[in-house]
Design a protein around this motif. Structure first.
Motif, PDB file in Angstrom:
ATOM      1  N   CYS A  22       1.055  -1.216   0.026  1.00 21.86           N
ATOM      2  CA  CYS A  22       0.002  -0.129  -0.145  1.00 21.86           C
ATOM      3  C   CYS A  22       0.924   1.248   0.001  1.00 21.86           C
ATOM      4  N   ALA A  23       1.157   1.972  -1.196  1.00 20.01           N
ATOM      5  CA  ALA A  23       2.041   2.800  -1.197  1.00 20.01           C
ATOM      6  C   ALA A  23       1.229   4.352  -1.381  1.00 20.01           C
ATOM      7  N   ALA A  24       1.714   5.109  -0.379  1.00 23.38           N
ATOM      8  CA  ALA A  24       1.251   6.635  -0.229  1.00 23.38           C
ATOM      9  C   ALA A  24       1.724   7.469  -0.796  1.00 23.38           C
ATOM     10  N   SER A  25       1.118   8.701  -1.444  1.00 28.57           N
ATOM     11  CA  SER A  25       1.684   9.717  -1.870  1.00 28.57           C
ATOM     12  C   SER A  25       0.604  10.927  -1.460  1.00 28.57           C
ATOM     13  N   GLY A  26       1.202  12.086  -1.765  1.00 22.77           N
ATOM     14  CA  GLY A  26       0.685  13.391  -1.146  1.00 22.77           C
ATOM     15  C   GLY A  26       0.843  13.661   0.022  1.00 22.77           C
ATOM     16  N   GLU A  27       0.875  12.620   1.111  1.00 27.74           N
ATOM     17  CA  GLU A  27       1.200  13.041   2.451  1.00 27.74           C
ATOM     18  C   GLU A  27       2.047  11.590   3.086  1.00 27.74           C
ATOM     19  N   THR A  28       2.704  12.097   4.192  1.00 30.13           N
ATOM     20  CA  THR A  28       3.253  10.979   4.911  1.00 30.13           C
ATOM     21  C   THR A  28       2.212  10.295   5.600  1.00 30.13           C
ATOM     22  N   LEU A  29       2.776   8.779   5.682  1.00 27.99           N
ATOM     23  CA  LEU A  29       1.760   8.032   6.638  1.00 27.99           C
ATOM     24  C   LEU A  29       1.955   7.845   7.986  1.00 27.99           C
ATOM     25  N   THR A  69       0.562 -10.840   8.076  1.00 26.69           N
ATOM     26  CA  THR A  69       1.398 -10.057   8.970  1.00 26.69           C
ATOM     27  C   THR A  69       1.346  -8.663   8.193  1.00 26.69           C
ATOM     28  N   ILE A  70       1.154  -7.408   9.161  1.00 26.05           N
ATOM     29  CA  ILE A  70       1.188  -6.086   8.575  1.00 26.05           C
ATOM     30  C   ILE A  70       2.421  -5.562   9.185  1.00 26.05           C
ATOM     31  N   SER A  71       3.081  -4.721   8.242  1.00 22.96           N
ATOM     32  CA  SER A  71       4.027  -3.996   8.422  1.00 22.96           C
ATOM     33  C   SER A  71       4.397  -2.596   7.804  1.00 22.96           C
ATOM     34  N   ARG A  72       5.067  -1.749   8.217  1.00 25.46           N
ATOM     35  CA  ARG A  72       5.165  -0.265   7.503  1.00 25.46           C
ATOM     36  C   ARG A  72       6.527   0.026   7.393  1.00 25.46           C
ATOM     37  N   ASP A  73       6.823   0.428   6.344  1.00 27.03           N
ATOM     38  CA  ASP A  73       8.117   0.905   5.977  1.00 27.03           C
ATOM     39  C   ASP A  73       8.085   2.437   5.765  1.00 27.03           C
ATOM     40  N   LYS A  74       8.484   3.386   7.083  1.00 28.06           N
ATOM     41  CA  LYS A  74       8.438   4.821   6.864  1.00 28.06           C
ATOM     42  C   LYS A  74       8.986   5.294   5.719  1.00 28.06           C
ATOM     43  N   ALA A  75      10.534   4.928   5.524  1.00 28.02           N
ATOM     44  CA  ALA A  75      11.241   5.515   4.387  1.00 28.02           C
ATOM     45  C   ALA A  75      10.634   5.218   3.014  1.00 28.02           C
ATOM     46  N   LYS A  76       9.551   4.364   3.078  1.00 28.31           N
ATOM     47  CA  LYS A  76       9.184   4.222   1.604  1.00 28.31           C
ATOM     48  C   LYS A  76       7.757   4.692   1.493  1.00 28.31           C
ATOM     49  N   ASN A  77       7.509   5.103   2.853  1.00 31.98           N
ATOM     50  CA  ASN A  77       5.818   5.640   2.888  1.00 31.98           C
ATOM     51  C   ASN A  77       4.906   4.552   2.233  1.00 31.98           C
ATOM     52  N   THR A  78       5.059   3.329   2.890  1.00 30.25           N
ATOM     53  CA  THR A  78       4.333   2.020   2.222  1.00 30.25           C
ATOM     54  C   THR A  78       4.097   1.003   3.364  1.00 30.25           C
ATOM     55  N   VAL A  79       2.978   0.502   3.451  1.00 28.11           N
ATOM     56  CA  VAL A  79       2.525  -0.384   4.490  1.00 28.11           C
ATOM     57  C   VAL A  79       2.314  -1.587   3.680  1.00 28.11           C
ATOM     58  N   TYR A  80       2.814  -2.891   4.216  1.00 31.75           N
ATOM     59  CA  TYR A  80       2.614  -4.345   3.611  1.00 31.75           C
ATOM     60  C   TYR A  80       1.623  -5.150   4.109  1.00 31.75           C
ATOM     61  N   LEU A  81       1.150  -6.163   3.427  1.00 31.83           N
ATOM     62  CA  LEU A  81       0.592  -7.036   4.009  1.00 31.83           C
ATOM     63  C   LEU A  81       1.038  -8.532   3.514  1.00 31.83           C
ATOM     64  N   GLN A  82       1.886  -9.200   4.425  1.00 31.94           N
ATOM     65  CA  GLN A  82       2.518 -10.430   4.200  1.00 31.94           C
ATOM     66  C   GLN A  82       1.336 -11.384   4.396  1.00 31.94           C
ATOM     67  N   MET A  83       0.956 -12.385   3.288  1.00 36.25           N
ATOM     68  CA  MET A  83      -0.121 -13.431   3.494  1.00 36.25           C
ATOM     69  C   MET A  83       0.898 -14.712   3.099  1.00 36.25           C
TER      70      MET A  83
END
Length: 120
Positions: A22-29, A69-83
């Motif tokens: 889940c990649a975000a743009s426009g604002e920081t997550l 498992t959910i996780s987030r990478d602040k540097a990439k402004n992205t949240v992941y869902l490992q299934m």
């Protein structure tokens, strides 16, 4: 304005794995709680998991605990869902959403969704 774009869906065999992004743009997550939801054909949307701005995780469904498992990478402004250990009943469109409040509050922004199909 915050925009969310999901990716990583696809066709996978039962027992297989996928990682959704889940990649975000426009604002920081950094100041949002980010949740993953899914909706299967003919069923209501259900919550999967959520991670708040402090990194606290809320799992919404017992059926996915230990597999997703959910996780987030602040540097990439992205949240992941490992299934992992995917089952046919995990087939659904998966959405990520952002809440400016908490994982248990309303969600203000939604992505367009990514299809996950689990089938042999």
């Amino acid at each position: 304005q915050l925009q969310l774009v999901e990716s990583g869906g696809g066709l996978v065999q039962p027992g297989g794995s996928l990682r959704l992004s889940c990649a975000a743009s426009g604002e920081t997550l950094d100041y949002y709680a980010i949740g993953w939801f899914r909706q299967a054909p003919g069923k209501e949307r259900e919550g999967v998991s959520c991670i708040n701005f402090g990194g606290r995780i809320t799992d919404f469904a017992d059926s996915m605990k230990g597999r997703f498992t959910i996780s987030r990478d602040k540097a990439k402004n992205t949240v992941y869902l490992q299934m992992n250990s995917l089952k046919p009943e995990d087939t659904a469109v998966y959405y990520c959403a952002a809440s400016g409040s908490s994982c248990l509050a309303g969600y203000d922004y939604w992505g367009q969704g990514t299809q996950v199909t689990v089938s042999s």
